[in-house]
Design an enzyme around this catalytic site. Sequence first.
Site, PDB file in Angstrom:
ATOM      1  N   ILE A  75       0.859  -1.205   0.000  1.00 46.13           N
ATOM      2  CA  ILE A  75       0.000   0.000   0.000  1.00 46.13           C
ATOM      3  C   ILE A  75       0.887   1.244   0.000  1.00 46.13           C
ATOM      4  O   ILE A  75       0.664   2.194  -0.735  1.00 46.13           O
ATOM      5  CB  ILE A  75      -0.945   0.022   1.229  1.00 46.13           C
ATOM      6  CG1 ILE A  75      -1.801  -1.253   1.282  1.00 46.13           C
ATOM      7  CG2 ILE A  75      -1.841   1.251   1.176  1.00 46.13           C
ATOM      8  CD1 ILE A  75      -2.673  -1.361   2.517  1.00 46.13           C
ATOM      9  N   GLY A  76       1.905   1.220   0.824  1.00 45.93           N
ATOM     10  CA  GLY A  76       2.788   2.380   0.884  1.00 45.93           C
ATOM     11  C   GLY A  76       3.795   2.230   2.008  1.00 45.93           C
ATOM     12  O   GLY A  76       3.703   1.322   2.825  1.00 45.93           O
ATOM     13  N   GLY A 102       6.040   4.245   5.119  1.00 43.81           N
ATOM     14  CA  GLY A 102       6.141   5.417   5.981  1.00 43.81           C
ATOM     15  C   GLY A 102       7.495   5.435   6.662  1.00 43.81           C
ATOM     16  O   GLY A 102       8.416   4.724   6.254  1.00 43.81           O
ATOM     17  N   SER A 103       7.583   6.228   7.707  1.00 42.53           N
ATOM     18  CA  SER A 103       8.873   6.384   8.397  1.00 42.53           C
ATOM     19  C   SER A 103       9.308   5.091   9.079  1.00 42.53           C
ATOM     20  O   SER A 103      10.489   4.860   9.282  1.00 42.53           O
ATOM     21  CB  SER A 103       8.753   7.463   9.467  1.00 42.53           C
ATOM     22  OG  SER A 103       8.062   8.560   8.963  1.00 42.53           O
ATOM     23  N   TYR A 104       8.323   4.298   9.432  1.00 41.71           N
ATOM     24  CA  TYR A 104       8.693   3.124  10.247  1.00 41.71           C
ATOM     25  C   TYR A 104       8.566   1.787   9.553  1.00 41.71           C
ATOM     26  O   TYR A 104       8.835   0.759  10.148  1.00 41.71           O
ATOM     27  CB  TYR A 104       7.833   3.119  11.527  1.00 41.71           C
ATOM     28  CG  TYR A 104       7.866   4.447  12.211  1.00 41.71           C
ATOM     29  CD1 TYR A 104       8.999   4.848  12.901  1.00 41.71           C
ATOM     30  CD2 TYR A 104       6.793   5.315  12.119  1.00 41.71           C
ATOM     31  CE1 TYR A 104       9.052   6.090  13.497  1.00 41.71           C
ATOM     32  CE2 TYR A 104       6.836   6.544  12.718  1.00 41.71           C
ATOM     33  CZ  TYR A 104       7.971   6.942  13.413  1.00 41.71           C
ATOM     34  OH  TYR A 104       8.023   8.172  14.000  1.00 41.71           O
ATOM     35  N   CYS A 164       3.527  -0.756   4.557  1.00 48.38           N
ATOM     36  CA  CYS A 164       2.203  -1.365   4.764  1.00 48.38           C
ATOM     37  C   CYS A 164       1.827  -2.196   3.555  1.00 48.38           C
ATOM     38  O   CYS A 164       1.937  -1.734   2.414  1.00 48.38           O
ATOM     39  CB  CYS A 164       1.163  -0.272   4.965  1.00 48.38           C
ATOM     40  SG  CYS A 164       1.150   0.332   6.636  1.00 48.38           S
ATOM     41  N   LYS A 169       1.849  -4.119   8.782  1.00 53.28           N
ATOM     42  CA  LYS A 169       2.879  -3.085   8.730  1.00 53.28           C
ATOM     43  C   LYS A 169       4.191  -3.781   9.090  1.00 53.28           C
ATOM     44  O   LYS A 169       4.308  -4.331  10.184  1.00 53.28           O
ATOM     45  CB  LYS A 169       2.534  -1.998   9.756  1.00 53.28           C
ATOM     46  CG  LYS A 169       3.281  -0.728   9.557  1.00 53.28           C
ATOM     47  CD  LYS A 169       2.680   0.360  10.425  1.00 53.28           C
ATOM     48  CE  LYS A 169       3.380   1.677  10.200  1.00 53.28           C
ATOM     49  NZ  LYS A 169       2.746   2.758  10.889  1.00 53.28           N
ATOM     50  N   ASP A 184       0.282  12.165  17.162  1.00 53.20           N
ATOM     51  CA  ASP A 184       0.579  12.447  15.754  1.00 53.20           C
ATOM     52  C   ASP A 184      -0.713  12.514  14.940  1.00 53.20           C
ATOM     53  O   ASP A 184      -0.832  11.892  13.889  1.00 53.20           O
ATOM     54  CB  ASP A 184       1.520  11.374  15.191  1.00 53.20           C
ATOM     55  CG  ASP A 184       2.171  11.813  13.895  1.00 53.20           C
ATOM     56  OD1 ASP A 184       2.145  13.024  13.590  1.00 53.20           O
ATOM     57  OD2 ASP A 184       2.678  10.933  13.169  1.00 53.20           O
TER      58      ASP A 184
HETATM   59  N1  LIG Z   1      -4.928   0.041   8.110  1.00 49.43           N
HETATM   60  C1  LIG Z   1      -4.686   0.571   6.924  1.00 49.43           C
HETATM   61  N2  LIG Z   1      -5.549   0.413   5.922  1.00 49.43           N
HETATM   62  C2  LIG Z   1      -5.302   0.951   4.706  1.00 49.43           C
HETATM   63  N3  LIG Z   1      -4.214   1.637   4.406  1.00 49.43           N
HETATM   64  C3  LIG Z   1      -3.305   1.836   5.378  1.00 49.43           C
HETATM   65  C4  LIG Z   1      -3.481   1.311   6.674  1.00 49.43           C
HETATM   66  N4  LIG Z   1      -2.418   1.666   7.439  1.00 49.43           N
HETATM   67  C5  LIG Z   1      -1.624   2.359   6.643  1.00 49.43           C
HETATM   68  N5  LIG Z   1      -2.112   2.489   5.408  1.00 49.43           N
HETATM   69  C6  LIG Z   1      -1.530   3.175   4.271  1.00 49.43           C
HETATM   70  O1  LIG Z   1      -0.253   2.642   4.068  1.00 49.43           O
HETATM   71  C7  LIG Z   1       0.633   3.663   3.687  1.00 49.43           C
HETATM   72  C8  LIG Z   1       1.824   3.635   4.619  1.00 49.43           C
HETATM   73  O2  LIG Z   1       1.360   3.920   5.924  1.00 49.43           O
HETATM   74  P1  LIG Z   1       2.338   4.164   7.147  1.00 49.43           P
HETATM   75  O3  LIG Z   1       1.504   4.347   8.333  1.00 49.43           O
HETATM   76  O4  LIG Z   1       3.377   3.107   7.152  1.00 49.43           O
HETATM   77  O5  LIG Z   1       3.039   5.466   6.736  1.00 49.43           O
HETATM   78  P2  LIG Z   1       2.542   6.962   6.768  1.00 49.43           P
HETATM   79  O6  LIG Z   1       1.457   7.119   7.751  1.00 49.43           O
HETATM   80  O7  LIG Z   1       2.247   7.355   5.344  1.00 49.43           O
HETATM   81  O8  LIG Z   1       3.811   7.669   7.224  1.00 49.43           O
HETATM   82  P3  LIG Z   1       4.393   7.752   8.694  1.00 49.43           P
HETATM   83  O9  LIG Z   1       4.307   6.374   9.245  1.00 49.43           O
HETATM   84  O10 LIG Z   1       5.742   8.226   8.471  1.00 49.43           O
HETATM   85  O11 LIG Z   1       3.500   8.701   9.377  1.00 49.43           O
HETATM   86  C9  LIG Z   1      -0.149   4.937   3.724  1.00 49.43           C
HETATM   87  O12 LIG Z   1      -0.530   5.280   2.400  1.00 49.43           O
HETATM   88  C10 LIG Z   1      -1.354   4.638   4.533  1.00 49.43           C
HETATM   89  O13 LIG Z   1      -2.461   5.392   4.092  1.00 49.43           O
END
Ligand SMILES: Nc1ncnc2c1ncn2[C@@H]1O[C@H](COP(=O)(O)OP(=O)(O)OP(=O)(O)O)[C@@H](O)[C@H]1O
Length: 543
Positions: free
Chosen positions: A85-86, A88-90, A93, A108, A211
């Site tokens: 899906i994408g 993030g910092s940690y 997903c 994740k 956050d």
């Molecule tokens: N439960 C979920 N259902 C659908 N999409 C999700 C879910 N959790 C995260 N995502 C999507 O996955 C991607 C990565 O999410 P992640 O939380 O790892 O990073 P982020 O929120 O974009 O960045 P950071 O963690 O740095 O704040 C994002 O596009 C987010 O919208």
Amino acid sequence: MGSGSQIVHEAGTSIPPKQLIQPPQAEKDNAHSTQNNAGPTDMGEKLDPCPLVPYVSTHSESLSNSARKPRMPSTLDDFDVIGTIGSGSYGTCKKIRRKKDGKILVWKEMEYGTMTESEKQMLVSEVNLLRELKHQHIVRYYDRIIDRSNTTIYIIMEYCDGGDLSVLISKNRREGTYLEEDFVWKMLIQMTSALKECHRRKNGKAVLHRDLKPANIFLDSDNNVKLGDFGLARVLHHETSFAKTFVGTPYYMSPELVNNMSYNEKSDIWSMGCMLYEICALHPPFTASNQQDLNKKICIGDYKRIPSRYSEDLNTIISKLLCVEVKKRPSIEAILVDPIVLRRNRKMDRLERRNSAGSAGADSLHSWEDELKKREKKLEMKEKELKSHERELAIREKMVEDKLKRIELLSKEYRRKSDLSREVSSSGDGDDMDFFDGLHPCLSRGRRDPDSPKKKVSFDMYGKENLRRHERYSDYTVDNLLTKDYTSKYSSDLKDYDNLYEVELAKRRELKDRLFRAKSKVTDLHDLKLDAHIRNRNLLYFR
Ligand SMILES: Nc1ncnc2c1ncn2[C@@H]1O[C@H](COP(=O)(O)OP(=O)(O)OP(=O)(O)O)[C@@H](O)[C@H]1O
């Protein structure tokens, strides 16, 4: 953390959020290499306060902590990865499918090998926290798997198919459109309800999100809020009501944080205000080209009204959340009992009830429509059947008509031939026939004995008198005539009948000739007799 967001480190400078958590290269722990979620590892022991009862997929909302039973720990093999899906910092997903029931979830992936002890602690706290948060507007945590072979932890969560709010805001900004006011109120009420769950926990430990930003507000398919990404939240004991660490998005940083005070529940409220503002205006309330200017704006609460298309009520409530003075800023309870919010909540309830009544009505309408469609289909089929039956009947009718015409023609022919034959035979009847009596037996054949009962004569072409025993016309019913066999039999019978008739006619003609010849013979004999008589008289005269 949202991609592109910066963490304020020092006034006037900013650093990417990753740097806050990424430690200087820590040594990877490659000592263990088995994948499970309960083993006593550096992660496992901390993650699970009761190693013998690994916290398992707590899927059922009704499952209380005391009723939770040990289950087989999940493994990576229990899931199929559908796609990424994408990131993030940690971590990254990924959308996954649980093999046993096909449920779509998200995991994740977080690599913990390079984390410092404090970061690992933070991760432990995140996972433990996630397990406890069960609310309809908070992303549901299901399970976690630790893969020690690659020092990665997989946190399995509910999949939110509506994406996150940041995407929706960007889309509207791009398209130059605004979100509906009802939607903003829905976000406000559902976010408040989710935050209440975090801030007012039954165990007395408040959870601060820390956050709150559009990228961490997920939406389900019905656009309901799912508060997620508690990656940086901390458990805050009530007795220590201030948490010193700052993490978050600079645009959403509260005045107390700018003033180096600790993060508290009201800081989450401020962030929620910023977020609601951004949902309306499609940009944060405080923006600046550098941290100093941003800080100034935040501290004096310098922001423009939300676009005029939004109501004064909405503007008022957002202003309350963006109150610079922490004490005057409403707590989560205060928001929930605010008259504006209450009024709006009631209105939303009414709307929802109407919608659900409408959808129930629509449901019953749909099922009624389905039923009608089924009936229509049945009727259509019946109509088709009837039409083909009708066609069949028309063909049969046509065949019967043809047969009847043929029968009529044949009967006419028969009658004509009968008349002809009667004419032939009548010319040989009467005195002449009497004359032939005793001359030749065949000549008297067919003559009726005057004492015998009169032979029944039928002019009915179907009458049995006019047919041979095996040729009863009664056999020629419409149905029989329609069968192929019977039709051919019928034609061949008629042919036989014609032949017989011809023979009979020939015989009668021959008899007529013979009669004629016999008549002339009689005349000759009569003449001879007369001549002999004259001669005899002459002789007598002469004597
Ligand atoms: N439960 C979920 N259902 C659908 N999409 C999700 C879910 N959790 C995260 N995502 C999507 O996955 C991607 C990565 O999410 P992640 O939380 O790892 O990073 P982020 O929120 O974009 O960045 P950071 O963690 O740095 O704040 C994002 O596009 C987010 O919208």
